[in-house]
Scaffold this active site. Structure first.
Site, PDB file in Angstrom:
ATOM      1  CD  GLU A   1      -1.457  -2.544   1.329  1.00 50.39           C
ATOM      2  OE1 GLU A   1      -2.145  -3.488   0.904  1.00 50.39           O
ATOM      3  OE2 GLU A   1      -0.364  -2.721   1.919  1.00 50.39           O
TER       4      GLU A   1
ATOM      5  CG  HIS B   1      12.646  13.953  11.573  1.00 52.87           C
ATOM      6  ND1 HIS B   1      13.691  13.173  12.005  1.00 52.87           N
ATOM      7  CD2 HIS B   1      12.376  14.815  12.589  1.00 52.87           C
ATOM      8  CE1 HIS B   1      14.044  13.544  13.238  1.00 52.87           C
ATOM      9  NE2 HIS B   1      13.248  14.535  13.609  1.00 52.87           N
TER      10      HIS B   1
END
Length: 173
Positions: free
Chosen positions: A72, A99
């Site tokens: 996915e 991040h």
């Protein structure tokens, strides 16, 4: 938060419960399928639909669910501008957003309890991107590679495209 969600058969029941849970938490959820259980359906269309919706609506985030979440994530990442992260614990959920400014979380329905997955998704949706220069620089490099196939910015294209999506700055989307 606007949230786009999609899965194949492996996460079908979980996705249906998550839609309700997320709406009850105040999120505006768009369900990209599967809309009925089919044991042999294929995940890529559901994941790319989520990816396209998230890229079109930059203020939204996405969730893709599979058995492991691996395929996915790969499928969602084929959409230009998607930064899908496979999340398996609290650190990866937070860091994906903080991040990497990930805009889609990929999770494995067969890897965690529903309570664990709900907690990971909540962390992902709540965590903001830090905006730190070093992280933005890295995201920009990935976006440049996605657009051009390299890391060097063409001299005539400096500043001409949005770093997150690769959409030209003059595009009115």
């Amino acid at each position: 938060m606007r949230v786009h969600i999609g899965t194949d058969h492996a996460g079908f029941e979980l996705k249906n419960r998550l839609v309700t849970v997320l709406r009850n938490k105040g999120h505006e959820v768009t369900d990209h399928g599967a809309h009925e259980y089919d044991a042999i359906d294929d995940y890529p269309p559901f994941c790319t639909d989520v990816g396209e919706a998230v890229v079109a609506d930059r203020a939204s985030l996405g969730i893709v669910i599979g058995g492991s979440g691996n395929g996915e994530q790969i499928a969602a990442n084929k959409v230009a501008g998607v930064r899908a992260a496979l999340v398996w614990n609290e650190d990866t959920a937070r860091l994906a957003r903080e991040h990497n400014d990930a805009n889609i979380i990929s999770v494995g329905a067969r890897q965690h309890s529903e309570e664990e997955l709900e907690a990971l998704i909540d962390l992902f949706l709540a965590e903001p991107f830090s905006g730190e220069e070093r992280h933005q620089r890295r995201i920009d490099l990935v976006g440049r590679y996605e657009r051009t196939g390299g890391y060097e910015e063409p001299a005539d294209a400096a500043g001409s495209a949005d770093s997150a999506t690769g959409v030209p700055a003059s595009d009115d989307r």
